[in-house]
Design a protein around this motif. Structure first.
Motif, PDB file in Angstrom:
ATOM      1  N   VAL A  14       0.866  -1.184   0.000  1.00  0.00           N
ATOM      2  CA  VAL A  14       0.000   0.000   0.000  1.00  0.00           C
ATOM      3  C   VAL A  14       0.900   1.230   0.000  1.00  0.00           C
ATOM      4  O   VAL A  14       2.004   1.206   0.554  1.00  0.00           O
ATOM      5  CB  VAL A  14      -0.950  -0.011   1.230  1.00  0.00           C
ATOM      6  N   SER A  19      -3.349   4.620  -0.199  1.00  0.00           N
ATOM      7  CA  SER A  19      -3.945   4.319  -1.504  1.00  0.00           C
ATOM      8  C   SER A  19      -3.284   3.099  -2.144  1.00  0.00           C
ATOM      9  O   SER A  19      -2.211   2.688  -1.738  1.00  0.00           O
ATOM     10  CB  SER A  19      -3.822   5.523  -2.436  1.00  0.00           C
ATOM     11  N   GLU A  20      -3.914   2.556  -3.141  1.00  0.00           N
ATOM     12  CA  GLU A  20      -3.409   1.448  -3.954  1.00  0.00           C
ATOM     13  C   GLU A  20      -3.080   0.196  -3.144  1.00  0.00           C
ATOM     14  O   GLU A  20      -2.017  -0.395  -3.309  1.00  0.00           O
ATOM     15  CB  GLU A  20      -2.208   1.889  -4.790  1.00  0.00           C
ATOM     16  N   LEU A  21      -4.003  -0.200  -2.293  1.00  0.00           N
ATOM     17  CA  LEU A  21      -3.862  -1.455  -1.567  1.00  0.00           C
ATOM     18  C   LEU A  21      -3.832  -2.599  -2.578  1.00  0.00           C
ATOM     19  O   LEU A  21      -4.689  -2.675  -3.452  1.00  0.00           O
ATOM     20  CB  LEU A  21      -5.047  -1.629  -0.609  1.00  0.00           C
TER      21      LEU A  21
END
Length: 169
Positions: A14, A19-21
């Motif tokens: 992450v 964000s963007e797990l």
């Protein structure tokens, strides 16, 4: 985490802002990872689509991976990149092996697939389970020395040093 069947883990990355797990590896077999720059992790794992436990280089935010040290890095251990080697050298160890209870400490050169054994260290039987003494190898910031924990001398926990400045070339 001495045996591969004693843990179930997954790798999730992450961004620092949350964000963007991304579930990098959801097989339940993932340990002892090191970042290779900002885009990849080297770890002992069993990929989701492959039942071979080994060290792999996983590309972040993708399902791409490749095996590292297939012929030499065959046992789970505490891996780290040696500083100032452009992540070409990995320092690693093993848990105690066999009746002799020897822990191996070694360097692995990725481009040439060269393994340099720094030593085998006896761990007395009383250092088992939660009382074990893993080598946990690490380098000094310049990458010229290796430090590791061990009980091989007199059955006492100590920190040892090995000069590797001549081995990295």
């Amino acid at each position: 985490m001495q045996g591969d069947d004693l843990y179930v883990t997954r790798a999730i990355t992450v961004n620092t802002d949350g964000s963007e797990l991304y579930a990098l590896n959801d097989s339940g077999q993932f340990s002892h990872f090191i970042w290779d720059g900002n885009e990849a992790l080297c770890a002992w794992a069993e990929p989701e689509d492959n039942n071979q436990k080994a060290f792999y280089l996983f590309q972040d935010k993708s399902k791409k991976y490749k095996i590292v040290g297939e012929e030499s890095m065959t046992l789970n251990g505490h891996n780290t990149y040696v500083p100032h080697t452009n992540n070409e050298w990995i320092l690693n160890d093993t848990y105690p092996q066999g009746k002799e209870r020897l822990q191996e400490l070694y360097l692995y050169h990725i481009p040439t697939k060269r393994k340099v054994v720094l030593g085998h260290f006896y761990e007395p039987k009383e250092f088992s389970g939660e009382w074990r003494c893993d080598l946990h190898p690490r380098c000094n910031p310049s990458g010229t020395k290796v430090f590791f924990d061990s009980t091989h001398e007199n059955g006492l926990r100590q920190i040892f040093e090995i000069d590797i400045s001549s081995l990295k070339s």
